[in-house]
Design an enzyme around this catalytic site. Structure first.
Site, PDB file in Angstrom:
ATOM      1  N   PRO A  10       0.791  -1.228   0.000  1.00  0.00           N
ATOM      2  CA  PRO A  10       0.000   0.000   0.000  1.00  0.00           C
ATOM      3  C   PRO A  10       0.826   1.282   0.000  1.00  0.00           C
ATOM      4  O   PRO A  10       1.862   1.366   0.668  1.00  0.00           O
ATOM      5  CB  PRO A  10      -0.822  -0.102   1.292  1.00  0.00           C
ATOM      6  CG  PRO A  10      -0.128  -1.103   2.127  1.00  0.00           C
ATOM      7  CD  PRO A  10       0.520  -2.065   1.178  1.00  0.00           C
ATOM      8  N   ASN A  11       0.325   2.226  -0.750  1.00  0.00           N
ATOM      9  CA  ASN A  11       0.858   3.595  -0.849  1.00  0.00           C
ATOM     10  C   ASN A  11       2.154   3.718  -1.639  1.00  0.00           C
ATOM     11  O   ASN A  11       2.641   4.824  -1.862  1.00  0.00           O
ATOM     12  CB  ASN A  11       1.022   4.232   0.544  1.00  0.00           C
ATOM     13  CG  ASN A  11      -0.295   4.282   1.292  1.00  0.00           C
ATOM     14  OD1 ASN A  11      -1.269   4.798   0.771  1.00  0.00           O
ATOM     15  ND2 ASN A  11      -0.353   3.707   2.490  1.00  0.00           N
ATOM     16  N   ARG A  18       5.151  11.129  -2.166  1.00  0.00           N
ATOM     17  CA  ARG A  18       4.785  10.901  -0.770  1.00  0.00           C
ATOM     18  C   ARG A  18       6.016  11.028   0.121  1.00  0.00           C
ATOM     19  O   ARG A  18       6.997  10.313  -0.065  1.00  0.00           O
ATOM     20  CB  ARG A  18       4.226   9.475  -0.658  1.00  0.00           C
ATOM     21  CG  ARG A  18       4.073   8.940   0.733  1.00  0.00           C
ATOM     22  CD  ARG A  18       3.926   7.422   0.669  1.00  0.00           C
ATOM     23  NE  ARG A  18       3.722   6.833   1.955  1.00  0.00           N
ATOM     24  CZ  ARG A  18       4.058   5.587   2.262  1.00  0.00           C
ATOM     25  NH1 ARG A  18       4.590   4.791   1.347  1.00  0.00           N
ATOM     26  NH2 ARG A  18       3.847   5.119   3.458  1.00  0.00           N
ATOM     27  N   TYR A  23      11.219   9.020   1.589  1.00  0.00           N
ATOM     28  CA  TYR A  23      11.256   7.978   0.541  1.00  0.00           C
ATOM     29  C   TYR A  23      11.930   8.424  -0.752  1.00  0.00           C
ATOM     30  O   TYR A  23      12.099   7.613  -1.662  1.00  0.00           O
ATOM     31  CB  TYR A  23       9.821   7.513   0.243  1.00  0.00           C
ATOM     32  CG  TYR A  23       9.113   6.926   1.442  1.00  0.00           C
ATOM     33  CD1 TYR A  23       9.591   5.767   2.055  1.00  0.00           C
ATOM     34  CD2 TYR A  23       7.981   7.525   1.977  1.00  0.00           C
ATOM     35  CE1 TYR A  23       8.958   5.218   3.158  1.00  0.00           C
ATOM     36  CE2 TYR A  23       7.328   6.996   3.083  1.00  0.00           C
ATOM     37  CZ  TYR A  23       7.824   5.847   3.670  1.00  0.00           C
ATOM     38  OH  TYR A  23       7.199   5.305   4.770  1.00  0.00           O
ATOM     39  N   ASN A  79       8.212  -5.281  -0.734  1.00  0.00           N
ATOM     40  CA  ASN A  79       8.055  -4.137   0.173  1.00  0.00           C
ATOM     41  C   ASN A  79       6.587  -4.111   0.584  1.00  0.00           C
ATOM     42  O   ASN A  79       5.738  -3.619  -0.171  1.00  0.00           O
ATOM     43  CB  ASN A  79       8.451  -2.818  -0.504  1.00  0.00           C
ATOM     44  CG  ASN A  79       8.395  -1.651   0.472  1.00  0.00           C
ATOM     45  OD1 ASN A  79       7.812  -1.776   1.562  1.00  0.00           O
ATOM     46  ND2 ASN A  79       8.967  -0.525   0.102  1.00  0.00           N
ATOM     47  N   ALA A  82       2.925  -0.568   4.922  1.00  0.00           N
ATOM     48  CA  ALA A  82       2.413  -0.611   6.298  1.00  0.00           C
ATOM     49  C   ALA A  82       1.883  -1.989   6.690  1.00  0.00           C
ATOM     50  O   ALA A  82       1.793  -2.302   7.892  1.00  0.00           O
ATOM     51  CB  ALA A  82       1.321   0.444   6.466  1.00  0.00           C
ATOM     52  N   GLU A 103      12.554  -9.259   2.177  1.00  0.00           N
ATOM     53  CA  GLU A 103      11.733  -8.126   2.656  1.00  0.00           C
ATOM     54  C   GLU A 103      12.565  -6.860   2.467  1.00  0.00           C
ATOM     55  O   GLU A 103      13.754  -6.840   2.773  1.00  0.00           O
ATOM     56  CB  GLU A 103      11.401  -8.334   4.136  1.00  0.00           C
ATOM     57  CG  GLU A 103      10.662  -7.166   4.763  1.00  0.00           C
ATOM     58  CD  GLU A 103      10.458  -7.351   6.265  1.00  0.00           C
ATOM     59  OE1 GLU A 103      10.749  -8.454   6.793  1.00  0.00           O
ATOM     60  OE2 GLU A 103      10.038  -6.376   6.914  1.00  0.00           O
ATOM     61  N   HIS A 105      12.640  -2.472   2.790  1.00  0.00           N
ATOM     62  CA  HIS A 105      12.084  -1.170   3.162  1.00  0.00           C
ATOM     63  C   HIS A 105      13.022  -0.082   2.671  1.00  0.00           C
ATOM     64  O   HIS A 105      14.230  -0.151   2.884  1.00  0.00           O
ATOM     65  CB  HIS A 105      11.885  -1.060   4.674  1.00  0.00           C
ATOM     66  CG  HIS A 105      10.963  -2.113   5.176  1.00  0.00           C
ATOM     67  ND1 HIS A 105       9.608  -2.077   4.967  1.00  0.00           N
ATOM     68  CD2 HIS A 105      11.216  -3.280   5.811  1.00  0.00           C
ATOM     69  CE1 HIS A 105       9.055  -3.156   5.461  1.00  0.00           C
ATOM     70  NE2 HIS A 105      10.010  -3.917   5.979  1.00  0.00           N
ATOM     71  N   ARG A 112      12.619   5.001  12.933  1.00  0.00           N
ATOM     72  CA  ARG A 112      11.349   5.719  12.865  1.00  0.00           C
ATOM     73  C   ARG A 112      10.452   5.352  14.052  1.00  0.00           C
ATOM     74  O   ARG A 112      10.923   4.846  15.064  1.00  0.00           O
ATOM     75  CB  ARG A 112      10.700   5.434  11.505  1.00  0.00           C
ATOM     76  CG  ARG A 112      11.605   5.884  10.341  1.00  0.00           C
ATOM     77  CD  ARG A 112      10.980   5.621   8.999  1.00  0.00           C
ATOM     78  NE  ARG A 112       9.742   6.395   8.818  1.00  0.00           N
ATOM     79  CZ  ARG A 112       8.861   6.160   7.847  1.00  0.00           C
ATOM     80  NH1 ARG A 112       9.094   5.186   6.965  1.00  0.00           N
ATOM     81  NH2 ARG A 112       7.771   6.879   7.753  1.00  0.00           N
TER      82      ARG A 112
HETATM   83  C1  DQA Z   1       8.125   1.224   4.097  1.00  0.00           C
HETATM   84  C2  DQA Z   1       8.130   1.445   5.604  1.00  0.00           C
HETATM   85  C3  DQA Z   1       6.747   1.231   6.194  1.00  0.00           C
HETATM   86  O1  DQA Z   1       6.772   1.442   7.593  1.00  0.00           O
HETATM   87  C4  DQA Z   1       5.758   2.199   5.575  1.00  0.00           C
HETATM   88  O2  DQA Z   1       4.459   1.965   6.070  1.00  0.00           O
HETATM   89  C5  DQA Z   1       5.783   2.171   4.094  1.00  0.00           C
HETATM   90  C6  DQA Z   1       7.060   2.079   3.400  1.00  0.00           C
HETATM   91  C7  DQA Z   1       9.481   1.571   3.449  1.00  0.00           C
HETATM   92  O3  DQA Z   1       9.680   1.193   2.302  1.00  0.00           O
HETATM   93  O4  DQA Z   1      10.329   2.232   4.078  1.00  0.00           O
HETATM   94  O5  DQA Z   1       4.748   2.307   3.428  1.00  0.00           O
HETATM   95  O6  DQA Z   1       7.865  -0.148   3.833  1.00  0.00           O
END
Ligand code: DQA
Length: 151
Positions: A10-11, A18, A23, A79, A82, A103, A105, A112
């Protein structure tokens, strides 16, 4: 050609606009291009996907698991956004489908908020890449490739 799933939760469709201070300004389309170029050097084909919906991500993980069993895929770079911090269902999908998975990020989640420190995915991941910005996708690709070669 053997393929690798690069999966985004998501996102991540908002990447580039964003929270650029966290990011960066690279878009997801840029990341896809970067991954395709790098994977080509490793003789891998990329299946690049993003969804804001948990069930969709689960279906793609299952699909990848079946392809790994058939010798058609080496696994996934994921990735989970959240969902990392909330989703038992994604944990179970990775475990249940036996997908070799890295995994990833973009940000260093451990620097954070506290709620980002726990991952439901890490216990079922083969490896974890955290905090390298979008360059992490390429690192994860190489890591997964290395693991696949090692057997
Ligand atoms: C994320 C870190 C997560 O905590 C966050 O909710 C994201 C992006 C990252 O790529 O740093 O959406 O996965």
């Amino acid at each position: 050609m053997t393929w690798v799933l690069i999966l985004n939760g998501p996102n991540l469709n908002l990447l580039g606009t964003r929270k650029p201070e966290t990011y960066g300004r690279t878009t997801l389309a840029d990341v896809e291009k970067m991954c395709r170029e790098e994977a080509g050097k490793l003789r891998l084909e990329v299946t690049f996907r993003q969804s804001n919906h948990e069930g969709r991500l689960i279906d793609w993980i299952h699909e990848c698991g079946a392809a790994v069993k058939a010798g058609e895929s080496i696994g996934a770079v994921f990735n989970p956004g959240a969902f990392t911090h909330t989703s038992v269902a994604l944990h179970d999908a990775v475990e249940g489908a036996s997908v070799p998975l890295i995994e990833l990020h973009i940000s260093n989640v451990h620097q954070r908020e506290e709620f980002r420190h726990h991952s439901y995915i890490s216990p079922v991941a083969r490896g974890i890449i955290v905090g390298f910005g979008v360059a992490g996708y390429v690192l994860a690709l190489h890591g997964l490739h290395q693991l696949a070669r090692a057997g």
